[in-house]
Write a protein that holds these residues in place. Sequence first.
Motif, PDB file in Angstrom:
ATOM      1  N   SER A   1      45.269  90.485  49.023  1.00 50.89           N
ATOM      2  CA  SER A   1      46.415  91.387  48.971  1.00 50.89           C
ATOM      3  C   SER A   1      47.589  90.799  49.755  1.00 50.89           C
ATOM      4  CB  SER A   1      46.032  92.752  49.545  1.00 50.89           C
ATOM      5  OG  SER A   1      47.130  93.637  49.519  1.00 50.89           O
ATOM      6  N   GLU A   2      47.277  90.156  50.852  1.00 49.04           N
ATOM      7  CA  GLU A   2      48.331  89.530  51.668  1.00 49.04           C
ATOM      8  C   GLU A   2      49.021  88.410  50.897  1.00 49.04           C
ATOM      9  OE1 GLU A   2      45.269  90.255  52.735  1.00 49.04           O
ATOM     10  OE2 GLU A   2      45.842  91.941  54.019  1.00 49.04           O
ATOM     11  N   ASP A   3      48.237  87.666  50.102  1.00 47.09           N
ATOM     12  CA  ASP A   3      48.840  86.597  49.295  1.00 47.09           C
ATOM     13  C   ASP A   3      49.830  87.178  48.289  1.00 47.09           C
ATOM     14  OD1 ASP A   3      47.318  84.612  50.533  1.00 47.09           O
ATOM     15  OD2 ASP A   3      45.654  84.829  49.106  1.00 47.09           O
ATOM     16  N   PHE A   4      49.457  88.283  47.660  1.00 48.84           N
ATOM     17  CA  PHE A   4      50.361  88.899  46.684  1.00 48.84           C
ATOM     18  C   PHE A   4      51.594  89.469  47.372  1.00 48.84           C
ATOM     19  CE2 PHE A   4      46.608  88.775  43.946  1.00 48.84           C
ATOM     20  CZ  PHE A   4      47.176  88.445  42.730  1.00 48.84           C
ATOM     21  N   ALA A   5      51.401  90.058  48.544  1.00 50.12           N
ATOM     22  CA  ALA A   5      52.534  90.620  49.275  1.00 50.12           C
ATOM     23  C   ALA A   5      53.514  89.530  49.704  1.00 50.12           C
ATOM     24  CB  ALA A   5      52.035  91.391  50.492  1.00 50.12           C
TER      25      ALA A   5
ATOM     26  N   PRO B   1      49.514  95.551  46.967  1.00 44.42           N
ATOM     27  CA  PRO B   1      49.693  94.341  46.167  1.00 44.42           C
ATOM     28  C   PRO B   1      48.352  93.669  45.901  1.00 44.42           C
ATOM     29  CG  PRO B   1      51.370  94.452  47.882  1.00 44.42           C
ATOM     30  CD  PRO B   1      50.413  95.577  48.143  1.00 44.42           C
ATOM     31  N   GLY B   2      48.162  93.223  44.670  1.00 43.96           N
ATOM     32  CA  GLY B   2      46.913  92.588  44.267  1.00 43.96           C
ATOM     33  C   GLY B   2      45.956  93.517  43.546  1.00 43.96           C
ATOM     34  N   ASP B   3      46.179  94.835  43.610  1.00 41.26           N
ATOM     35  CA  ASP B   3      45.302  95.775  42.904  1.00 41.26           C
ATOM     36  C   ASP B   3      45.453  95.597  41.394  1.00 41.26           C
ATOM     37  OD1 ASP B   3      44.365  96.870  45.239  1.00 41.26           O
ATOM     38  OD2 ASP B   3      45.645  98.654  45.169  1.00 41.26           O
ATOM     39  N   GLU B   4      44.320  95.541  40.720  1.00 40.68           N
ATOM     40  CA  GLU B   4      44.330  95.439  39.255  1.00 40.68           C
ATOM     41  C   GLU B   4      44.349  96.857  38.681  1.00 40.68           C
ATOM     42  OE1 GLU B   4      41.140  92.898  37.988  1.00 40.68           O
ATOM     43  OE2 GLU B   4      42.125  91.114  38.815  1.00 40.68           O
ATOM     44  N   VAL B   5      45.329  97.124  37.835  1.00 44.59           N
ATOM     45  CA  VAL B   5      45.602  98.504  37.433  1.00 44.59           C
ATOM     46  C   VAL B   5      45.906  98.594  35.934  1.00 44.59           C
ATOM     47  CG1 VAL B   5      46.496  99.184  39.691  1.00 44.59           C
ATOM     48  CG2 VAL B   5      48.070  98.229  37.975  1.00 44.59           C
ATOM     49  N   VAL B   6      45.792  99.820  35.444  1.00 42.46           N
ATOM     50  CA  VAL B   6      46.434 100.220  34.199  1.00 42.46           C
ATOM     51  C   VAL B   6      47.382 101.357  34.561  1.00 42.46           C
ATOM     52  CG1 VAL B   6      44.560  99.509  32.673  1.00 42.46           C
ATOM     53  CG2 VAL B   6      44.543 101.824  33.650  1.00 42.46           C
ATOM     54  N   ALA B   7      48.315 101.663  33.665  1.00 41.51           N
ATOM     55  CA  ALA B   7      49.274 102.730  33.940  1.00 41.51           C
ATOM     56  C   ALA B   7      49.280 103.731  32.793  1.00 41.51           C
ATOM     57  CB  ALA B   7      50.674 102.165  34.135  1.00 41.51           C
ATOM     58  N   HIS B   8      49.298 105.017  33.155  1.00 43.70           N
ATOM     59  CA  HIS B   8      49.567 106.027  32.137  1.00 43.70           C
ATOM     60  C   HIS B   8      51.075 106.255  32.104  1.00 43.70           C
ATOM     61  CE1 HIS B   8      50.578 109.414  34.793  1.00 43.70           C
ATOM     62  NE2 HIS B   8      49.603 109.003  35.583  1.00 43.70           N
TER      63      HIS B   8
ATOM     64  N   ILE C   1      53.192  83.702  39.977  1.00 43.44           N
ATOM     65  CA  ILE C   1      52.506  84.997  39.994  1.00 43.44           C
ATOM     66  C   ILE C   1      51.219  84.910  39.186  1.00 43.44           C
ATOM     67  CG2 ILE C   1      52.647  87.413  39.269  1.00 43.44           C
ATOM     68  CD1 ILE C   1      55.669  87.246  39.788  1.00 43.44           C
ATOM     69  N   LEU C   2      51.316  84.296  38.025  1.00 45.19           N
ATOM     70  CA  LEU C   2      50.144  84.145  37.160  1.00 45.19           C
ATOM     71  C   LEU C   2      49.056  83.332  37.858  1.00 45.19           C
ATOM     72  CD1 LEU C   2      48.850  84.627  34.400  1.00 45.19           C
ATOM     73  CD2 LEU C   2      50.020  82.575  33.581  1.00 45.19           C
ATOM     74  N   ALA C   3      49.439  82.290  38.571  1.00 44.85           N
ATOM     75  CA  ALA C   3      48.460  81.470  39.285  1.00 44.85           C
ATOM     76  C   ALA C   3      47.730  82.294  40.344  1.00 44.85           C
ATOM     77  CB  ALA C   3      49.158  80.275  39.935  1.00 44.85           C
ATOM     78  N   ALA C   4      48.459  83.161  41.027  1.00 44.36           N
ATOM     79  CA  ALA C   4      47.829  84.009  42.040  1.00 44.36           C
ATOM     80  C   ALA C   4      46.861  85.000  41.398  1.00 44.36           C
ATOM     81  CB  ALA C   4      48.901  84.758  42.828  1.00 44.36           C
ATOM     82  N   ILE C   5      47.243  85.540  40.248  1.00 47.83           N
ATOM     83  CA  ILE C   5      46.381  86.492  39.553  1.00 47.83           C
ATOM     84  C   ILE C   5      45.100  85.822  39.075  1.00 47.83           C
ATOM     85  CG2 ILE C   5      46.191  87.944  37.467  1.00 47.83           C
ATOM     86  CD1 ILE C   5      49.206  88.533  37.797  1.00 47.83           C
ATOM     87  N   GLN C   6      45.222  84.589  38.635  1.00 48.77           N
ATOM     88  CA  GLN C   6      44.064  83.895  38.076  1.00 48.77           C
ATOM     89  C   GLN C   6      43.183  83.244  39.126  1.00 48.77           C
ATOM     90  OE1 GLN C   6      46.365  81.603  35.011  1.00 48.77           O
ATOM     91  NE2 GLN C   6      44.939  82.568  33.593  1.00 48.77           N
TER      92      GLN C   6
END
Length: 447
Positions: A17-21, A139-146, A6-11
């Motif tokens: 998005s398809e890769d993350f899915a 999938p793949g969206d970079e987010v923060v969460a409240h 997962i980390l490799a995909a993020i970096q």
Amino acid sequence: MTVKDILAAIQSPDSTSEDFAALQIPESYRAITVHKDETEMFAGLATRDKDPRKSIHLDEVPLPELGPGEALVAVMASSVNYNSVWTSIFEPLSTFGFLERYGRTNELAKRHDLPYHIIGSDLAGVVLRTGPGVNAWRPGDEVVAHCLSVELESSDGHNDTMLDPEQRIWGFETNFGGLAEIALVKSNQLMPKPDHLSWEEAAAPGLVNSTAYRQLVSRNGAGMKQGDNVLIWGASGGLGSYATQFALAGGANPICVVSSEQKADICRAMGAEAIIDRSAEGYKFWKDENTQDPKEWKRFGKRIREFTGGEDIDIVFEHPGRETFGASVYVTRKGGTITTCASTSGYMHEYDNRYLWMSLKRIIGSHFANYREAWEANRLIAKGKIHPTLSKVYSLEDTGQAAYDVHRNLHQGKVGVLCMAPEEGLGVRDHEKRAKHIDAINRFRNI
């Protein structure tokens, strides 16, 4: 499939998005927990002597089921808030009561009632999966969460979601929080990650920034306007540092109360000029445990007027609680407002009601923020109008020490935790914007 994949995909800059899915999500992950069978471990000890390092664990936990309207997020970084300290010392009561009550509400909520509680109410990371009914995030969206979790099946929450009867704070009153490699959130907790910040910087503002926005700026709080004199307790701290920034950015006049010269310097670095070092000036609002000293209120009010050209306070940004509340009510101008959240020095507030009722003052309770308020607060971060107050970053393994430091007030601003991120400084997408604000971003790092 492992967390490393997962980390490799993020970096990777080429991941779609398809890769993350297509990524397989591990069946288990590492998370910071407290244990139900240890809730009495600090029985008989004073609050100060309860040590989060003894109650906080790093466990391998199973992946929770993903439900409708929810998302699984790979957590790159999180942070420690005071609610995580409360959870870790089981005060004012054990959070397992929250989880048990939530678990009784419906079949899906039973997931949350476990013998361990995964804590944490902030995150910055990447969406891995979304449940049925989620259309705004992929999938793949970079987010923060409240941290506001709501059901919104009652009409009560539809003017202000904080009034939903099923309103809970994620990672405190729910399970599967942000101090972990993977977190479970409702999709309406998600917001875009500010692209000029690193993962740990983006994770830091969440809870406290949104809380300060509602309490001070929103019409649900004080409704601050230009020219207001705003008294901010703990003005360099995790919550007060955002209130100070909002006051300055909104054309108000912050009167910053701090407890040391070092903290006064932090306020000056943010741009504040009116600063009261309550330790250096020796304010003691209580004669003893049961008796306040109105003479000290008056001395404090006189000192404030030296900074305001003789004017009294329009808005008090209150969060210490018992220790300061009597003084806060006294120094507020006729018709002014005291907004209060939390009570880090004690919940049983005492004040002289004559100064409230005869001077038509208002006390407003303020708790976190609704989605719109959290979104606006995050938007100001993304625009570089408000900046993170991150001072130090710990590894996931050292979360107990991070919580201990916050509990003992050994920190400044916010304390971050790297979860899946292998090192600090990753995740920056807009380097040009970052360069414009780098001094402000690092303000608390350079203490």
